[in-house]
Design an enzyme around this catalytic site. Structure first.
Site, short mmCIF file in Angstrom:
data_model
loop_
_atom_site.label_atom_id
_atom_site.label_comp_id
_atom_site.label_asym_id
_atom_site.label_seq_id
_atom_site.Cartn_x
_atom_site.Cartn_y
_atom_site.Cartn_z
N ARG A 1 21.40 -98.45 -5.50
CA ARG A 1 20.48 -97.31 -5.63
C ARG A 1 19.46 -97.61 -6.73
NH1 ARG A 1 25.68 -95.12 -6.82
NH2 ARG A 1 26.18 -95.29 -9.03
N ARG B 1 25.43 -89.13 -21.69
CA ARG B 1 26.73 -89.77 -21.98
C ARG B 1 27.27 -89.29 -23.33
NH1 ARG B 1 26.69 -95.94 -19.63
NH2 ARG B 1 25.73 -95.41 -17.63
N GLY C 1 30.27 -101.08 -18.62
CA GLY C 1 31.48 -100.30 -18.89
C GLY C 1 32.67 -100.83 -18.10
N ARG C 2 32.43 -101.08 -16.81
CA ARG C 2 33.51 -101.59 -15.96
C ARG C 2 33.98 -102.97 -16.42
NH1 ARG C 2 30.29 -100.54 -10.66
NH2 ARG C 2 28.73 -99.98 -12.23
N HIS D 1 28.62 -103.56 -23.42
CA HIS D 1 27.22 -103.52 -23.86
C HIS D 1 26.91 -104.70 -24.79
CE1 HIS D 1 27.01 -99.71 -21.88
NE2 HIS D 1 27.63 -99.01 -22.82
N ARG E 1 19.76 -105.61 -9.02
CA ARG E 1 20.71 -104.67 -9.61
C ARG E 1 22.11 -105.27 -9.53
NH1 ARG E 1 21.06 -98.19 -9.72
NH2 ARG E 1 22.91 -98.09 -11.04
N LEU F 1 5.75 -115.40 -21.73
CA LEU F 1 6.40 -114.33 -20.97
C LEU F 1 6.18 -112.96 -21.63
CD1 LEU F 1 8.78 -113.58 -18.84
CD2 LEU F 1 10.28 -113.81 -20.83
N ASP G 1 23.61 -103.21 -14.79
CA ASP G 1 24.67 -102.22 -14.58
C ASP G 1 26.05 -102.88 -14.56
OD1 ASP G 1 25.65 -99.69 -14.26
OD2 ASP G 1 25.09 -99.49 -12.15
N SER H 1 18.37 -95.24 -9.03
CA SER H 1 18.70 -94.48 -10.25
C SER H 1 17.48 -94.06 -11.07
CB SER H 1 19.69 -95.27 -11.12
OG SER H 1 20.91 -95.47 -10.44
C1 IPE Z 1 21.18 -97.23 -14.38
O1 IPE Z 1 22.55 -97.35 -14.60
C2 IPE Z 1 20.45 -97.14 -15.68
C3 IPE Z 1 20.46 -98.35 -16.52
C4 IPE Z 1 20.96 -99.51 -16.19
C5 IPE Z 1 19.83 -98.20 -17.78
P1 IPE Z 1 23.52 -96.09 -14.53
O2 IPE Z 1 24.90 -96.60 -14.71
O3 IPE Z 1 23.06 -95.07 -15.52
O4 IPE Z 1 23.24 -95.55 -13.07
P2 IPE Z 1 24.09 -94.60 -12.12
O5 IPE Z 1 24.46 -93.38 -12.92
O6 IPE Z 1 25.30 -95.36 -11.69
O7 IPE Z 1 23.18 -94.31 -10.97
C1 IPE Z 2 24.83 -100.34 -17.82
O1 IPE Z 2 26.22 -100.35 -17.77
C2 IPE Z 2 24.30 -100.00 -19.18
C3 IPE Z 2 23.65 -98.68 -19.27
C4 IPE Z 2 23.46 -97.85 -18.28
C5 IPE Z 2 23.21 -98.27 -20.58
P1 IPE Z 2 27.05 -99.02 -17.60
O2 IPE Z 2 27.33 -98.49 -18.97
O3 IPE Z 2 26.39 -98.09 -16.68
O4 IPE Z 2 28.40 -99.58 -16.97
P2 IPE Z 2 29.23 -98.94 -15.79
O5 IPE Z 2 28.28 -98.74 -14.65
O6 IPE Z 2 29.79 -97.66 -16.29
O7 IPE Z 2 30.28 -99.97 -15.49
MG MG Z 3 26.45 -97.82 -14.65
#
Ligand code: IPE
Ligand code: IPE
Ligand code: MG
Length: 236
Positions: A189, A68, A20-21, A34, A183, A128, A17, A191
């Site tokens: 969480r 999304r 994006g940030r 990504h 995580r 693995l 996770d 998720s």
């Molecule tokens: C959890 O991340 C799912 C994956 C890493 C694939 P999200 O970014 O979708 O989770 P929430 O929405 O913050 O709970």
């Molecule tokens: C995790 O990063 C990748 C996926 C859930 C596909 P995010 O895309 O959720 O990044 P944030 O949480 O928005 O920073």
């Molecule tokens: Mg996320």
């Protein structure tokens, strides 16, 4: 050479996770996070091989992630397609068995074909096992298992239902439950990830964003795991 932690988990799972940030912090489009995150997957995979970990799994895309914007979803699907096409030689080099688990219904056809091919070509690997959870959710898994089991019970009522029988109907059948869940990005969480399978999993949360989660961070999380006292409801 690395100093291996004293206790090595059989199955490590990671919720990747914060991509994006990570990109937004750099004034870039989310997709750059990504792209960079793929390098972290490689680093965790190679470190797992080095340490002799048997199973490593990654939550790559949840059922909820379909909500999304189309552009981000399409980029993620293309990224996964390319990564799988490119990584076959790496899997061969490290004797990695590659698997994808999740609801395939909405996945693009070309991606499904590539998944099947790479899974087939690595199915006899002895090292693995690397699993990508793609279009997966824990509730979906429990529901699809319940449906299949209900059908089987009509034909064979003597089958009965217990936790062991039920586990065989989940898509993770044959894979040991995760010992450790990591995580990234500071979220604490689950998720809708492996809800059933994580009944006794140890959780490690780190503020590090996924694209920055490399070998050193991974080893730190494994050290934390090695210091835990797992009791499974019992006493010493
Ligand atoms: C959890 O991340 C799912 C994956 C890493 C694939 P999200 O970014 O979708 O989770 P929430 O929405 O913050 O709970
Ligand atoms: C995790 O990063 C990748 C996926 C859930 C596909 P995010 O895309 O959720 O990044 P944030 O949480 O928005 O920073
Ligand atoms: Mg996320």
């Amino acid at each position: 050479m690395i100093k291996a932690p004293a206790v090595i988990p059989t199955h490590v799972s990671l919720i990747m996770d914060g991509n994006g940030r990570w990109a937004e912090e750099r004034g870039k489009e989310r997709v750059f996070g990504h792209f960079e995150g793929v390098e972290s997957v490689r680093s965790v995979m190679e470190t797992s091989v080095e340490l002799g970990i048997r199973y490593v799994s990654f939550f790559a895309f949840s059922e909820e992630n379909w909500g999304r914007p189309d552009a981000e979803v399409n980029t993620l699907m293309n990224l996964m397609f390319k990564a799988m096409e490119n990584e076959l030689p790496t899997f061969r080099k490290h004797d990695v068995r590659f698997m994808v688990l999740g609801n395939r219904e909405h996945l693009p056809k070309n991606l499904v074909a590539t998944i099947d091919r790479v899974m087939k070509e690595t199915e006899d690997a002895k090292g693995l096992t690397m699993i990508l959870f793609l279009s997966y959710s824990g509730k979906w898994d429990i529901l699809q298992a319940s449906r299949k089991l209900a059908y089987d019970l009509i034909e064979k009522p003597e089958l009965g239902v217990d936790a062991d029988i039920f586990s065989h109907y989940l898509v993770t059948d044959g894979i040991p439950d995760p010992d450790l869940l990591i995580r990234t990005s500071g979220e604490k969480r689950i998720s809708n990830y492996m809800l059933w399978q994580m009944a006794y999993t140890e959780f490690v949360f780190t503020d590090t964003l996924w694209p920055d989660f490399r070998k050193e961070e991974y080893l730190k999380a494994l050290e934390e795991y090695a210091s835990r006292d797992r009791r499974f409801g019992k006493i010493k």
